[in-house]
Design a protein around this motif. Structure first.
Motif, mmCIF file in Angstrom:
data_model
loop_
_atom_site.group_PDB
_atom_site.id
_atom_site.type_symbol
_atom_site.label_atom_id
_atom_site.label_comp_id
_atom_site.label_asym_id
_atom_site.label_seq_id
_atom_site.Cartn_x
_atom_site.Cartn_y
_atom_site.Cartn_z
ATOM 1 N N THR A 24 0.816 -1.211 0.000
ATOM 2 C CA THR A 24 0.000 0.000 0.000
ATOM 3 C C THR A 24 0.854 1.268 0.000
ATOM 4 O O THR A 24 0.531 2.238 -0.670
ATOM 5 N N TYR A 25 1.966 1.237 0.734
ATOM 6 C CA TYR A 25 2.777 2.440 0.876
ATOM 7 C C TYR A 25 4.071 2.403 0.065
ATOM 8 O O TYR A 25 5.043 3.081 0.373
ATOM 9 N N GLY A 26 4.057 1.617 -1.020
ATOM 10 C CA GLY A 26 5.113 1.673 -2.012
ATOM 11 C C GLY A 26 6.429 0.998 -1.670
ATOM 12 O O GLY A 26 7.446 1.296 -2.289
ATOM 13 N N THR A 51 6.037 -0.083 13.019
ATOM 14 C CA THR A 51 5.246 0.279 14.192
ATOM 15 C C THR A 51 3.773 -0.081 13.997
ATOM 16 O O THR A 51 3.139 -0.633 14.893
ATOM 17 N N LEU A 52 3.233 0.224 12.821
ATOM 18 C CA LEU A 52 1.830 -0.080 12.547
ATOM 19 C C LEU A 52 1.557 -1.584 12.570
ATOM 20 O O LEU A 52 0.442 -2.004 12.876
ATOM 21 N N ALA A 53 2.563 -2.391 12.280
ATOM 22 C CA ALA A 53 2.399 -3.848 12.292
ATOM 23 C C ALA A 53 1.982 -4.354 13.666
ATOM 24 O O ALA A 53 1.313 -5.374 13.778
ATOM 25 N N LEU A 54 2.351 -3.619 14.711
ATOM 26 C CA LEU A 54 1.999 -3.994 16.080
ATOM 27 C C LEU A 54 0.594 -3.538 16.461
ATOM 28 O O LEU A 54 0.117 -3.829 17.555
ATOM 29 N N LYS A 55 -0.057 -2.796 15.566
ATOM 30 C CA LYS A 55 -1.415 -2.272 15.756
ATOM 31 C C LYS A 55 -1.572 -1.499 17.072
ATOM 32 O O LYS A 55 -2.466 -1.776 17.873
ATOM 33 N N PRO A 56 -0.720 -0.492 17.271
ATOM 34 C CA PRO A 56 -0.852 0.305 18.491
ATOM 35 C C PRO A 56 -2.054 1.244 18.410
ATOM 36 O O PRO A 56 -2.505 1.589 17.318
ATOM 37 N N GLU A 57 -2.553 1.649 19.553
ATOM 38 C CA GLU A 57 -3.656 2.608 19.575
ATOM 39 C C GLU A 57 -3.138 4.022 19.353
ATOM 40 O O GLU A 57 -3.778 4.822 18.689
ATOM 41 N N ILE A 58 -1.981 4.334 19.937
ATOM 42 C CA ILE A 58 -1.361 5.657 19.826
ATOM 43 C C ILE A 58 0.104 5.468 19.461
ATOM 44 O O ILE A 58 0.768 4.584 19.983
ATOM 45 N N LEU A 59 0.606 6.321 18.572
ATOM 46 C CA LEU A 59 2.010 6.273 18.186
ATOM 47 C C LEU A 59 2.731 7.476 18.773
ATOM 48 O O LEU A 59 2.188 8.589 18.777
ATOM 49 N N LYS A 85 -3.764 9.042 8.842
ATOM 50 C CA LYS A 85 -5.194 9.271 8.626
ATOM 51 C C LYS A 85 -5.851 8.038 8.028
ATOM 52 O O LYS A 85 -6.922 7.614 8.470
ATOM 53 N N LYS A 86 -5.206 7.461 7.030
ATOM 54 C CA LYS A 86 -5.779 6.289 6.356
ATOM 55 C C LYS A 86 -5.895 5.095 7.298
ATOM 56 O O LYS A 86 -6.863 4.351 7.245
ATOM 57 N N GLU A 87 -4.917 4.931 8.186
ATOM 58 C CA GLU A 87 -4.924 3.811 9.130
ATOM 59 C C GLU A 87 -5.745 4.115 10.378
ATOM 60 O O GLU A 87 -5.938 3.257 11.232
ATOM 61 N N GLY A 88 -6.220 5.372 10.501
ATOM 62 C CA GLY A 88 -7.057 5.744 11.642
ATOM 63 C C GLY A 88 -6.300 5.755 12.957
ATOM 64 O O GLY A 88 -6.847 5.363 13.984
#
Length: 95
Positions: A24-26, A51-59, A85-88
């Motif tokens: 998705t992100y090239g 980082t997003l792979a861990l599905k955190p609530e806040i980064l 934004k796209k990942e919410g």
């Protein structure tokens, strides 16, 4: 997927999720490259995907653009904003 491996949470479902983020992100075609083979912007996107792979609530992003030149910094800041934004996701950014 190193974060998932370290936490012993690597499963086929999560591996597929990470592959999708890379595509998705090239970065899909660069998944087997070493960090030294990526541009500064690509490294930043890879770090965010890790980082997003861990599905955190806040980064918490601590100086995410400090190693980038001015022009790349502007581009990556926009890209990261779009990704978040796209990942919410909510992020706290220290600069």
């Amino acid at each position: 997927m190193i974060g998932l491996e370290i936490q012993e949470k690597l499963a086929k479902e999560k591996e597929k999720f990470v592959e999708n983020l890379l595509d998705t992100y090239g970065l899909g075609e660069f998944k087997d490259h070493y960090p030294r083979q990526l541009s500064g912007g690509m490294r930043q996107r890879a770090a965010l995907i890790r980082t997003l792979a861990l599905k955190p609530e806040i980064l918490l992003l601590d100086g995410p653009f400090s190693a980038l030149n001015y022009q790349t910094r502007l581009t990556i800041a926009d890209e990261i904003g779009t990704i978040l934004k796209k990942e919410g996701k909510t992020a706290i950014m220290l600069t």
